[in-house]
Design an enzyme around this catalytic site. Structure first.
Site, PDB file in Angstrom:
ATOM      1  CD  GLU A 115     -18.261  12.767   2.215  1.00 49.56           C
ATOM      2  OE1 GLU A 115     -18.926  11.829   2.697  1.00 49.56           O
ATOM      3  OE2 GLU A 115     -17.041  12.892   2.380  1.00 49.56           O
ATOM      4  CG  HIS A 139     -17.897  17.979   4.534  1.00 46.74           C
ATOM      5  ND1 HIS A 139     -17.078  17.901   5.648  1.00 46.74           N
ATOM      6  CD2 HIS A 139     -17.157  17.513   3.493  1.00 46.74           C
ATOM      7  CE1 HIS A 139     -15.904  17.404   5.278  1.00 46.74           C
ATOM      8  NE2 HIS A 139     -15.919  17.170   3.978  1.00 46.74           N
ATOM      9  CG  HIS A 210     -12.482  14.659   6.037  1.00 42.65           C
ATOM     10  ND1 HIS A 210     -13.184  13.599   5.514  1.00 42.65           N
ATOM     11  CD2 HIS A 210     -12.732  15.684   5.193  1.00 42.65           C
ATOM     12  CE1 HIS A 210     -13.811  13.956   4.412  1.00 42.65           C
ATOM     13  NE2 HIS A 210     -13.556  15.231   4.196  1.00 42.65           N
TER      14      HIS A 210
HETATM   15  P1  13P Z   1     -17.144  16.060  -3.354  1.00 42.33           P
HETATM   16  O1  13P Z   1     -16.409  16.938  -4.365  1.00 42.33           O
HETATM   17  O2  13P Z   1     -17.546  14.751  -3.954  1.00 42.33           O
HETATM   18  O3  13P Z   1     -18.287  16.819  -2.728  1.00 42.33           O
HETATM   19  O4  13P Z   1     -16.108  15.695  -2.198  1.00 42.33           O
HETATM   20  C1  13P Z   1     -15.485  16.678  -1.439  1.00 42.33           C
HETATM   21  C2  13P Z   1     -15.263  16.303  -0.022  1.00 42.33           C
HETATM   22  O5  13P Z   1     -14.936  17.164   0.772  1.00 42.33           O
HETATM   23  C3  13P Z   1     -15.443  14.888   0.403  1.00 42.33           C
HETATM   24  O6  13P Z   1     -15.411  14.769   1.790  1.00 42.33           O
HETATM   25 ZN    ZN Z   2     -14.368  16.486   2.777  1.00 42.55          ZN
END
Ligand code: 13P
Ligand code: ZN
Length: 272
Positions: A115, A139, A210
């Protein structure tokens, strides 16, 4: 000075541990980034080892020359405090805002979160709209807000009104409300752009089906924002699951008096 001994690094790791403890980071779920202050970067630069420049995949001219501490892609939050150099790294954005290089961490061939584009696009927006104060982007995958994204219409007004209405202090924690992004491919430019549009006016957004996206000036406020939104989503789900209509609620006038008492302004479109 060792990077691991700085307050900002310790704050980052503590927040990652706290997020894992909340159950928001199954497997490699979630990512965290911190825009490092110039003076903070200066004192640790002797430990930097510059690697080759790579394309970001978008342009972020507002972030030229900035350094970021960011979680690695595919890394588990539960391992961050045990293996910081494996799970985290520092990147530098070049003088054009189109490339970045790894300068610390990401040992064993790791790379920044998938991300990355979303983090950088949104750091750029938040840096501008907060006149440089916003530094943290987070996130996570908290269960109740994800569940809610299957039940409520995917509209900013509905999510904000419902979350404010279920826990009195929500409007004090997020007076601007929250945005909602429809389902989009994780790690895509589209997800970054849709989120960045909302970050012009909000500090947090739901990523439908998500997770959540939250920003702030420091680790406490960013974590607190995520925590408050997820807690109120949980209360809302409990109230809905009880199978009973609300017998009372916080009225629009009560919200207006709350706003007066706490010196905040609440958009009337969330009170209707
Ligand atoms: P990453 O492990 O690449 O950070 O991805 C995790 C995720 O939550 C993608 O939305
Ligand atoms: Zn995610």
């Amino acid at each position: 000075m060792l990077i691991q001994e700085t307050e900002w690094f310790k704050g980052f790791v503590r927040m990652a541990d706290d997020g894992y403890g909340m159950g928001w980071h199954e497997c490699n779920g979630g990512n965290l980034s911190y825009r490092i202050r110039e003076e903070e970067a200066e004192v640790v630069k002797e430990s930097f080892k510059n690697r080759e420049w790579k394309d970001i995949g978008t342009n972020v001219p507002g972030l030229c020359g900035e350094f970021f501490l960011i979680t690695g892609s595919g890394k588990f939050f539960r391992n961050i405090s045990l293996m910081p150099e494996d799970t985290l790294g520092i990147i530098e954005v070049d003088s054009t805002g189109s490339r970045y290089r790894l300068v610390w961490g990401y040992v064993n061939g790791a790379v920044p979160t998938s991300e990355l584009i979303t983090h950088l696009m949104n750091h750029q927006v938040k840096k501008r709209v907060t006149e440089g104060r916003s530094r943290v982007i987070y996130h996570a995958h908290p269960s109740d807000i994800i569940a809610l994204s299957f039940i409520l219409p995917l509209e900013d007004e509905v999510f904000t009104r419902e979350l404010w209405g279920i826990m009195t202090e929500c409007p004090i924690v997020f007076p601007k409300g929250i945005g909602v992004v429809p389902w989009l491919v994780p790690g895509s430019v589209e997800l970054g752009k849709a989120t960045a549009k909302l970050m012009e006016k909000y500090d947090a957004a739901v990523w439908a089906h998500h997770g959540m996206f939250a920003t702030g000036e420091d680790f406490d406020h960013t974590f607190g924002l995520m925590h408050t939104i997820e807690k109120s989503a949980g209360i809302l789900i409990r109230q809905m699951s009880a199978g009973r209509e609300k017998l009372s609620c916080i009225t629009a006038d009560q919200f207006r008096s709350l706003a007066d008492r706490y010196g905040i302004s609440l958009d009337e479109r969330f009170l209707q």
